[in-house]
Design a protein around this motif. Structure first.
Motif, PDB file in Angstrom:
ATOM      1  N   ASP A  33      -3.260  18.018  -7.388  1.00  0.00           N
ATOM      2  CA  ASP A  33      -2.802  18.228  -5.953  1.00  0.00           C
ATOM      3  C   ASP A  33      -1.629  19.696  -5.923  1.00  0.00           C
ATOM      4  OD1 ASP A  33      -5.158  17.269  -4.780  1.00  0.00           O
ATOM      5  OD2 ASP A  33      -3.909  15.249  -4.429  1.00  0.00           O
ATOM      6  N   PHE A  34      -0.336  18.109  -6.885  1.00  0.00           N
ATOM      7  CA  PHE A  34       0.925  19.245  -6.597  1.00  0.00           C
ATOM      8  C   PHE A  34       0.533  20.785  -7.154  1.00  0.00           C
ATOM      9  CE2 PHE A  34       4.204  20.360  -8.900  1.00  0.00           C
ATOM     10  CZ  PHE A  34       5.646  19.803  -7.767  1.00  0.00           C
ATOM     11  N   ALA A  35      -0.104  20.791  -9.026  1.00  0.00           N
ATOM     12  CA  ALA A  35      -0.235  21.751  -9.977  1.00  0.00           C
ATOM     13  C   ALA A  35      -0.644  22.662  -8.384  1.00  0.00           C
ATOM     14  CB  ALA A  35      -1.116  22.247 -10.947  1.00  0.00           C
ATOM     15  N   VAL A  36      -1.942  22.574  -7.482  1.00  0.00           N
ATOM     16  CA  VAL A  36      -2.038  23.694  -6.443  1.00  0.00           C
ATOM     17  C   VAL A  36      -1.519  24.425  -5.080  1.00  0.00           C
ATOM     18  CG1 VAL A  36      -4.364  24.172  -4.234  1.00  0.00           C
ATOM     19  CG2 VAL A  36      -4.693  22.894  -7.067  1.00  0.00           C
ATOM     20  N   VAL A  37      -0.509  23.313  -4.684  1.00  0.00           N
ATOM     21  CA  VAL A  37       0.540  22.971  -3.807  1.00  0.00           C
ATOM     22  C   VAL A  37       1.524  24.643  -4.365  1.00  0.00           C
ATOM     23  CG1 VAL A  37       1.882  22.696  -2.496  1.00  0.00           C
ATOM     24  CG2 VAL A  37       0.330  21.115  -1.885  1.00  0.00           C
ATOM     25  N   VAL A  38       1.953  24.180  -5.372  1.00  0.00           N
ATOM     26  CA  VAL A  38       2.867  24.882  -5.777  1.00  0.00           C
ATOM     27  C   VAL A  38       2.818  26.435  -6.307  1.00  0.00           C
ATOM     28  CG1 VAL A  38       4.668  25.182  -8.092  1.00  0.00           C
ATOM     29  CG2 VAL A  38       4.113  22.995  -7.132  1.00  0.00           C
ATOM     30  N   ARG A  39       1.715  26.969  -6.537  1.00  0.00           N
ATOM     31  CA  ARG A  39       0.729  27.704  -7.038  1.00  0.00           C
ATOM     32  C   ARG A  39       0.430  28.518  -5.843  1.00  0.00           C
ATOM     33  NH1 ARG A  39      -4.186  30.785  -7.233  1.00  0.00           N
ATOM     34  NH2 ARG A  39      -4.161  32.467  -9.117  1.00  0.00           N
ATOM     35  N   GLU A  40      -0.247  27.760  -4.718  1.00  0.00           N
ATOM     36  CA  GLU A  40      -0.209  28.943  -3.444  1.00  0.00           C
ATOM     37  C   GLU A  40       0.936  29.176  -2.666  1.00  0.00           C
ATOM     38  OE1 GLU A  40      -3.185  29.504  -2.160  1.00  0.00           O
ATOM     39  OE2 GLU A  40      -4.092  28.763  -3.477  1.00  0.00           O
ATOM     40  N   SER A  41       2.623  27.809  -2.846  1.00  0.00           N
ATOM     41  CA  SER A  41       3.289  27.731  -2.026  1.00  0.00           C
ATOM     42  C   SER A  41       4.157  29.503  -2.629  1.00  0.00           C
ATOM     43  CB  SER A  41       4.802  27.287  -1.931  1.00  0.00           C
ATOM     44  OG  SER A  41       3.495  25.753  -1.527  1.00  0.00           O
ATOM     45  N   VAL A  42       4.174  29.259  -4.021  1.00  0.00           N
ATOM     46  CA  VAL A  42       5.229  30.561  -4.708  1.00  0.00           C
ATOM     47  C   VAL A  42       4.232  31.729  -5.082  1.00  0.00           C
ATOM     48  CG1 VAL A  42       5.437  31.108  -7.131  1.00  0.00           C
ATOM     49  CG2 VAL A  42       6.390  28.620  -6.643  1.00  0.00           C
ATOM     50  N   THR A  43       2.680  31.903  -4.563  1.00  0.00           N
ATOM     51  CA  THR A  43       1.981  33.081  -5.148  1.00  0.00           C
ATOM     52  C   THR A  43       1.803  33.081  -3.570  1.00  0.00           C
ATOM     53  OG1 THR A  43       1.053  32.181  -6.858  1.00  0.00           O
ATOM     54  CG2 THR A  43      -0.100  34.358  -6.102  1.00  0.00           C
ATOM     55  N   HIS A  44       1.997  32.938  -2.945  1.00  0.00           N
ATOM     56  CA  HIS A  44       1.734  33.223  -1.226  1.00  0.00           C
ATOM     57  C   HIS A  44       2.202  32.991   0.011  1.00  0.00           C
ATOM     58  CE1 HIS A  44      -2.416  34.410  -3.222  1.00  0.00           C
ATOM     59  NE2 HIS A  44      -2.774  33.616  -3.052  1.00  0.00           N
ATOM     60  N   VAL A  59       0.433  -0.725  -0.225  1.00  0.00           N
ATOM     61  CA  VAL A  59      -0.484   0.322   0.094  1.00  0.00           C
ATOM     62  C   VAL A  59       1.001   1.153   0.179  1.00  0.00           C
ATOM     63  CG1 VAL A  59      -1.451   1.459   1.541  1.00  0.00           C
ATOM     64  CG2 VAL A  59      -2.050  -0.796   1.517  1.00  0.00           C
ATOM     65  N   ALA A  60       2.116   1.585   0.970  1.00  0.00           N
ATOM     66  CA  ALA A  60       2.956   2.366   1.095  1.00  0.00           C
ATOM     67  C   ALA A  60       3.310   2.835  -0.019  1.00  0.00           C
ATOM     68  CB  ALA A  60       3.549   2.248   1.899  1.00  0.00           C
ATOM     69  N   LEU A  61       3.796   1.277  -0.867  1.00  0.00           N
ATOM     70  CA  LEU A  61       4.804   1.722  -2.392  1.00  0.00           C
ATOM     71  C   LEU A  61       3.936   2.344  -2.834  1.00  0.00           C
ATOM     72  CD1 LEU A  61       7.765   1.362  -3.841  1.00  0.00           C
ATOM     73  CD2 LEU A  61       6.068  -1.039  -4.324  1.00  0.00           C
ATOM     74  N   ILE A  62       3.040   1.757  -4.005  1.00  0.00           N
ATOM     75  CA  ILE A  62       1.720   2.633  -3.962  1.00  0.00           C
ATOM     76  C   ILE A  62       1.297   4.318  -4.425  1.00  0.00           C
ATOM     77  CG2 ILE A  62      -1.044   2.009  -5.282  1.00  0.00           C
ATOM     78  CD1 ILE A  62      -0.019  -0.920  -4.534  1.00  0.00           C
ATOM     79  N   HIS A  63       1.354   3.970  -2.920  1.00  0.00           N
ATOM     80  CA  HIS A  63       0.768   5.293  -2.463  1.00  0.00           C
ATOM     81  C   HIS A  63       2.048   6.115  -2.670  1.00  0.00           C
ATOM     82  CE1 HIS A  63       0.788   8.845   0.523  1.00  0.00           C
ATOM     83  NE2 HIS A  63       0.026   8.726  -0.502  1.00  0.00           N
ATOM     84  N   LEU A  64       3.313   5.648  -2.631  1.00  0.00           N
ATOM     85  CA  LEU A  64       4.155   6.762  -2.877  1.00  0.00           C
ATOM     86  C   LEU A  64       4.260   7.394  -4.227  1.00  0.00           C
ATOM     87  CD1 LEU A  64       7.312   8.093  -2.380  1.00  0.00           C
ATOM     88  CD2 LEU A  64       8.190   5.958  -2.684  1.00  0.00           C
ATOM     89  N   LEU A  65       4.099   5.940  -5.293  1.00  0.00           N
ATOM     90  CA  LEU A  65       3.876   6.082  -6.654  1.00  0.00           C
ATOM     91  C   LEU A  65       3.313   7.352  -7.078  1.00  0.00           C
ATOM     92  CD1 LEU A  65       5.219   2.477  -7.680  1.00  0.00           C
ATOM     93  CD2 LEU A  65       6.772   4.370  -8.161  1.00  0.00           C
ATOM     94  N   ALA A  66       2.348   6.874  -6.725  1.00  0.00           N
ATOM     95  CA  ALA A  66       1.085   8.183  -7.006  1.00  0.00           C
ATOM     96  C   ALA A  66       1.141   9.368  -6.955  1.00  0.00           C
ATOM     97  CB  ALA A  66      -0.097   7.462  -6.174  1.00  0.00           C
ATOM     98  N   VAL A  67       1.591   9.821  -5.140  1.00  0.00           N
ATOM     99  CA  VAL A  67       1.406  11.397  -4.613  1.00  0.00           C
ATOM    100  C   VAL A  67       2.691  11.759  -4.959  1.00  0.00           C
ATOM    101  CG1 VAL A  67       3.246  10.528  -2.846  1.00  0.00           C
ATOM    102  CG2 VAL A  67       0.913  12.492  -2.859  1.00  0.00           C
ATOM    103  N   ALA A  68       3.921  11.111  -5.333  1.00  0.00           N
ATOM    104  CA  ALA A  68       5.165  11.483  -6.212  1.00  0.00           C
ATOM    105  C   ALA A  68       5.080  12.039  -7.700  1.00  0.00           C
ATOM    106  CB  ALA A  68       5.812  10.858  -6.525  1.00  0.00           C
ATOM    107  N   SER A  69       3.991  12.365  -8.977  1.00  0.00           N
ATOM    108  CA  SER A  69       3.688  11.856  -9.597  1.00  0.00           C
ATOM    109  C   SER A  69       2.705  13.334  -9.708  1.00  0.00           C
ATOM    110  CB  SER A  69       2.611  10.786 -10.514  1.00  0.00           C
ATOM    111  OG  SER A  69       1.326  10.683  -9.966  1.00  0.00           O
ATOM    112  N   PRO A  70       3.257  14.528 -10.794  1.00  0.00           N
ATOM    113  CA  PRO A  70       2.387  15.696 -10.496  1.00  0.00           C
ATOM    114  C   PRO A  70       0.837  15.322 -10.729  1.00  0.00           C
ATOM    115  CG  PRO A  70       4.210  15.606 -11.623  1.00  0.00           C
ATOM    116  CD  PRO A  70       4.206  13.818 -11.353  1.00  0.00           C
ATOM    117  N   GLY A  71       0.329  16.730 -10.372  1.00  0.00           N
ATOM    118  CA  GLY A  71      -1.391  15.938 -10.448  1.00  0.00           C
ATOM    119  C   GLY A  71      -2.100  17.556 -10.316  1.00  0.00           C
TER     120      GLY A  71
END
Length: 209
Positions: free
Chosen positions: A23-34, A9-21
């Motif tokens: 969630d990644f786009a929104v976190v990056v935008r909020e971090s850079v902008t705000h 479960v942990a390995l599958i989750h790691l592969l899924a969460v590491a692929s840009p989607g």
């Protein structure tokens, strides 16, 4: 006894969460902008939304959504509409004052609540996340695994997701990184807006398998 299953479960989750989607786009935008604070709250919103997916997967409600084309499509269009909304909003970003290289890309302070909701909504409405967790809890995890153990898996997935995106927020909110993005000014915001719109369109055409 359940370590092998947990590691899978942990390995599958790691592969899924590491692929840009989304969630990644929104976190990056909020971090850079705000900044880091907003990015971290967005990451916590994403992590908290995982409990939502885990909850309905454990209760079996997710199977109803999975088996109902109408409910699945409703969720899909809600997610697509939300991403398109914030994407088009970002596309309208205007250039800063001439000669201004202020690292703070936005003059409007982002409240923790708004940042948290942005992360929660992005992950919570994502039909691909729904399919991922339903597959995880119906195919990968043995149905005979005790509910308490499955809930433990869910807690790990939520915490691990939150921590991962907190690291993303820390990286993209660093002064050097933000300064580099700030030099691109409104073009960064517009680019991220285009990415979010593309992800929204992609989700809109997601099919049940």
């Amino acid at each position: 006894m359940y370590w092998a299953e947990f590691l899978t479960v942990a390995l599958i989750h790691l592969l899924a969460v590491a692929s840009p989607g989304p969630d990644f786009a929104v976190v990056v935008r909020e971090s850079v902008t705000h900044g880091r604070r907003a990015g971290t709250w967005t990451a916590l919103g994403v992590g908290t939304a995982i409990f939502l997916h885990v909850g309905y997967s454990l209760l079996g409600i997710g199977l109803i959504v999975w088996q109902s084309i109408m409910l699945f499509n409703a969720l899909k269009w809600l997610a697509a509409a939300y991403l398109l909304y914030i994407g088009f909003k970002a596309l309208r970003a205007r250039p800063g004052a001439p000669g201004s290289e202020n690292v703070q890309a936005s003059t409007v302070e982002r409240t923790p609540r708004a940042a948290f909701v942005a992360g929660f909504m992005t992950n919570g409405l994502n039909p691909k996340a729904t399919l991922f967790f339903l597959s995880l809890f119906t195919v990968v995890i043995n149905p005979h695994t005790p509910l308490a153990i499955q809930a433990g898996y869910g807690a790990y997935l939520a915490v691990a997701t939150g921590l991962w995106f907190c690291l993303v927020a820390m990286l993209f909110s660093q002064q050097r990184v933000r300064a580099a993005f700030a030099r691109m000014g409104h073009w960064f915001d517009r680019t991220m807006g285009a990415v979010l719109i593309a992800l929204g369109v992609k989700i809109a055409f997601t099919e049940m398998h």
